[in-house]
Design a protein around this motif. Structure first.
Motif, PDB file in Angstrom:
ATOM      1  N   ALA A   7       8.260  40.444  37.095  1.00 51.96           N
ATOM      2  CA  ALA A   7       8.243  41.160  38.184  1.00 51.96           C
ATOM      3  C   ALA A   7       9.301  42.337  38.126  1.00 51.96           C
ATOM      4  O   ALA A   7       8.801  43.314  38.786  1.00 51.96           O
ATOM      5  CB  ALA A   7       8.324  40.236  39.467  1.00 51.96           C
ATOM      6  N   THR A   8      10.123  42.030  38.078  1.00 60.84           N
ATOM      7  CA  THR A   8      11.705  43.013  37.727  1.00 60.84           C
ATOM      8  C   THR A   8      11.203  44.133  36.943  1.00 60.84           C
ATOM      9  O   THR A   8      10.718  45.033  36.915  1.00 60.84           O
ATOM     10  CB  THR A   8      12.935  42.711  37.685  1.00 60.84           C
ATOM     11  N   LEU A   9      10.791  43.592  35.293  1.00 59.86           N
ATOM     12  CA  LEU A   9      10.759  44.314  34.459  1.00 59.86           C
ATOM     13  C   LEU A   9       8.784  45.065  34.454  1.00 59.86           C
ATOM     14  O   LEU A   9       8.964  46.154  34.045  1.00 59.86           O
ATOM     15  CB  LEU A   9      10.215  43.589  33.306  1.00 59.86           C
ATOM     16  N   LYS A  10       8.060  44.499  35.105  1.00 63.06           N
ATOM     17  CA  LYS A  10       6.615  45.435  35.246  1.00 63.06           C
ATOM     18  C   LYS A  10       6.655  47.085  36.484  1.00 63.06           C
ATOM     19  O   LYS A  10       6.450  47.822  36.653  1.00 63.06           O
ATOM     20  CB  LYS A  10       6.041  44.471  36.222  1.00 63.06           C
ATOM     21  N   LYS A  11       8.068  46.557  37.266  1.00 63.88           N
ATOM     22  CA  LYS A  11       8.776  47.316  38.330  1.00 63.88           C
ATOM     23  C   LYS A  11       9.023  48.465  37.485  1.00 63.88           C
ATOM     24  O   LYS A  11       8.884  50.169  37.816  1.00 63.88           O
ATOM     25  CB  LYS A  11       9.176  46.767  39.323  1.00 63.88           C
ATOM     26  N   LYS A  12      10.207  47.888  37.347  1.00 68.00           N
ATOM     27  CA  LYS A  12      11.125  48.262  36.004  1.00 68.00           C
ATOM     28  C   LYS A  12      10.975  48.614  34.820  1.00 68.00           C
ATOM     29  O   LYS A  12      12.497  47.975  34.459  1.00 68.00           O
ATOM     30  CB  LYS A  12      12.518  48.529  36.730  1.00 68.00           C
ATOM     31  N   PRO A  13      10.247  48.606  34.166  1.00 72.61           N
ATOM     32  CA  PRO A  13      10.218  48.828  32.174  1.00 72.61           C
ATOM     33  C   PRO A  13      11.546  49.307  32.029  1.00 72.61           C
ATOM     34  O   PRO A  13      11.656  48.364  30.285  1.00 72.61           O
ATOM     35  CB  PRO A  13       9.211  49.431  32.191  1.00 72.61           C
ATOM     36  N   GLU A  14      12.598  50.244  32.340  1.00 74.20           N
ATOM     37  CA  GLU A  14      13.666  50.211  31.169  1.00 74.20           C
ATOM     38  C   GLU A  14      14.614  50.365  31.381  1.00 74.20           C
ATOM     39  O   GLU A  14      15.363  50.047  30.796  1.00 74.20           O
ATOM     40  CB  GLU A  14      14.130  52.339  32.468  1.00 74.20           C
ATOM     41  N   LEU A  15      14.314  49.139  32.571  1.00 73.01           N
ATOM     42  CA  LEU A  15      16.006  47.596  31.930  1.00 73.01           C
ATOM     43  C   LEU A  15      15.422  47.486  30.546  1.00 73.01           C
ATOM     44  O   LEU A  15      16.156  46.355  30.950  1.00 73.01           O
ATOM     45  CB  LEU A  15      15.539  47.084  33.247  1.00 73.01           C
ATOM     46  N   HIS A  16      14.514  47.587  30.321  1.00 73.34           N
ATOM     47  CA  HIS A  16      14.578  46.371  29.040  1.00 73.34           C
ATOM     48  C   HIS A  16      15.757  47.004  27.848  1.00 73.34           C
ATOM     49  O   HIS A  16      15.795  46.032  27.132  1.00 73.34           O
ATOM     50  CB  HIS A  16      13.210  47.210  27.849  1.00 73.34           C
ATOM     51  N   ASP A  76      18.823  47.686  29.529  1.00 75.90           N
ATOM     52  CA  ASP A  76      20.027  47.720  29.982  1.00 75.90           C
ATOM     53  C   ASP A  76      20.263  45.954  29.992  1.00 75.90           C
ATOM     54  O   ASP A  76      20.114  45.575  31.502  1.00 75.90           O
ATOM     55  CB  ASP A  76      20.471  48.594  30.891  1.00 75.90           C
ATOM     56  N   MET A  77      20.649  45.105  28.970  1.00 76.01           N
ATOM     57  CA  MET A  77      20.231  43.861  30.051  1.00 76.01           C
ATOM     58  C   MET A  77      21.295  43.234  30.740  1.00 76.01           C
ATOM     59  O   MET A  77      21.150  42.525  32.525  1.00 76.01           O
ATOM     60  CB  MET A  77      20.419  42.982  28.523  1.00 76.01           C
ATOM     61  N   GLY A  78      22.377  43.783  31.140  1.00 82.15           N
ATOM     62  CA  GLY A  78      23.372  43.519  32.074  1.00 82.15           C
ATOM     63  C   GLY A  78      22.358  44.141  33.891  1.00 82.15           C
ATOM     64  O   GLY A  78      22.097  43.328  34.812  1.00 82.15           O
ATOM     65  N   MET A  79      21.652  45.425  34.597  1.00 78.22           N
ATOM     66  CA  MET A  79      21.369  46.001  34.907  1.00 78.22           C
ATOM     67  C   MET A  79      19.739  44.735  35.422  1.00 78.22           C
ATOM     68  O   MET A  79      19.697  44.957  36.178  1.00 78.22           O
ATOM     69  CB  MET A  79      20.919  47.537  34.905  1.00 78.22           C
ATOM     70  N   LEU A  80      19.999  44.802  34.149  1.00 78.64           N
ATOM     71  CA  LEU A  80      18.325  43.655  34.575  1.00 78.64           C
ATOM     72  C   LEU A  80      18.331  42.682  34.975  1.00 78.64           C
ATOM     73  O   LEU A  80      18.450  42.267  35.837  1.00 78.64           O
ATOM     74  CB  LEU A  80      17.570  43.631  32.886  1.00 78.64           C
ATOM     75  N   ARG A  81      20.138  41.961  34.605  1.00 81.45           N
ATOM     76  CA  ARG A  81      19.864  40.669  34.879  1.00 81.45           C
ATOM     77  C   ARG A  81      20.509  40.808  36.363  1.00 81.45           C
ATOM     78  O   ARG A  81      20.187  39.932  37.138  1.00 81.45           O
ATOM     79  CB  ARG A  81      21.123  39.929  33.946  1.00 81.45           C
ATOM     80  N   ARG A  82      21.505  41.937  36.883  1.00 79.70           N
ATOM     81  CA  ARG A  82      21.566  41.572  38.023  1.00 79.70           C
ATOM     82  C   ARG A  82      20.514  42.332  39.295  1.00 79.70           C
ATOM     83  O   ARG A  82      20.212  41.276  40.240  1.00 79.70           O
ATOM     84  CB  ARG A  82      22.687  43.122  38.120  1.00 79.70           C
TER      85      ARG A  82
END
Length: 238
Positions: A60-69, A71-77
């Motif tokens: 759900a997070t990546l669907k909303k913010k695909p740019e986080l692919h 940045d693993m740290g920001m994605l995890r947070r």
């Protein structure tokens, strides 16, 4: 050592980290399992923290913010925030829980030491050439015992998208103040490392610590300049 192309004079080296200097898989799996168990302490029922729950929040997070692919740290947070919020936390309690879980994971993710065999090789190479780390991951170089061997480390982020994007290679080239064709990049992934290095104008050496190195078992779009049988062969280069 297998030469696929003649190489020029080496004036610096850049290194991938995960699966090049150590087998990353057991450490990341151990850390993921430990985190899921740890996150159960924030739920009314610890069983609510399970792999499927966190995979759903990640998707759900990546669907909303695909740019986080990139940045693993920001994605995890972001995933931790979403998941812990769904447990019922909010405000200061949510931020505190996310910070605690984030710090827990990154300690566990880097809770190992690179072998002395590898650090000895890095030490010998560092006496001859400047070394820079370029990684799509976010291991803590100080915690695993290799920070002192590198002039700098570049981690994938929104500012430096993941390899094979050239951003981290270009940043390393600028830091070193050398032409791209004089820098040898060493990495395990034929797309992210070898193709990324070639696109950036670097020389490339293929070496994988975590698996048998057979081109027939890899997705090959470009051949490296060199294929190493052992990391120590870098010490034999001129």
């Amino acid at each position: 050592m297998i030469y696929y192309r003649n190489i020029g004079q080496i004036k610096a080296m850049t290194f991938d980290l995960d699966d090049t200097l150590y087998d990353n898989y057991p450490y990341i799996i151990r850390a993921e399992h430990a985190l899921i168990e740890f996150l159960g302490s924030f739920a009314d029922d610890p069983s609510h923290s399970h792999p499927g729950y966190w995979r759903d929040h990640r998707r759900a997070t990546l669907k909303k913010k695909p740019e986080l692919h990139s940045d693993m740290g920001m994605l995890r947070r972001e995933v931790l925030t979403s998941g812990i919020q769904a447990f019922g936390h909010s405000g200061h309690a949510l931020k505190s829980a996310v910070d605690e879980a984030f710090d827990f994971f990154y300690f566990e993710r880097s809770n190992f030491q690179v072998s002395t065999e590898v650090t000895d090789i890095l030490s010998k190479l560092g006496e001859r050439w400047p070394l820079v780390a370029i990684t799509n991951g976010n291991v803590n170089l100080e915690q695993i015992g290799i920070a002192d061997y590198f002039q700098k480390s570049f981690h994938a982020s929104l500012a430096f998208p993941m390899k094979p994007n050239s951003a981290m290679f270009d940043a390393a080239k600028k830091l070193l103040g050398l032409p791209a064709e004089s820098i040898l990049h060493v990495g395990d992934n034929l797309e992210k490392d070898v193709l990324g290095a070639k696109k950036a104008g670097f020389m490339s050496a293929w070496y994988a610590e975590n698996r048998a190195m057979s081109l027939s078992g890899e997705d090959v779009t470009v051949l490296p300049d060199l294929q190493l049988q052992h990391l120590s062969e870098l010490c034999d280069l001129n």
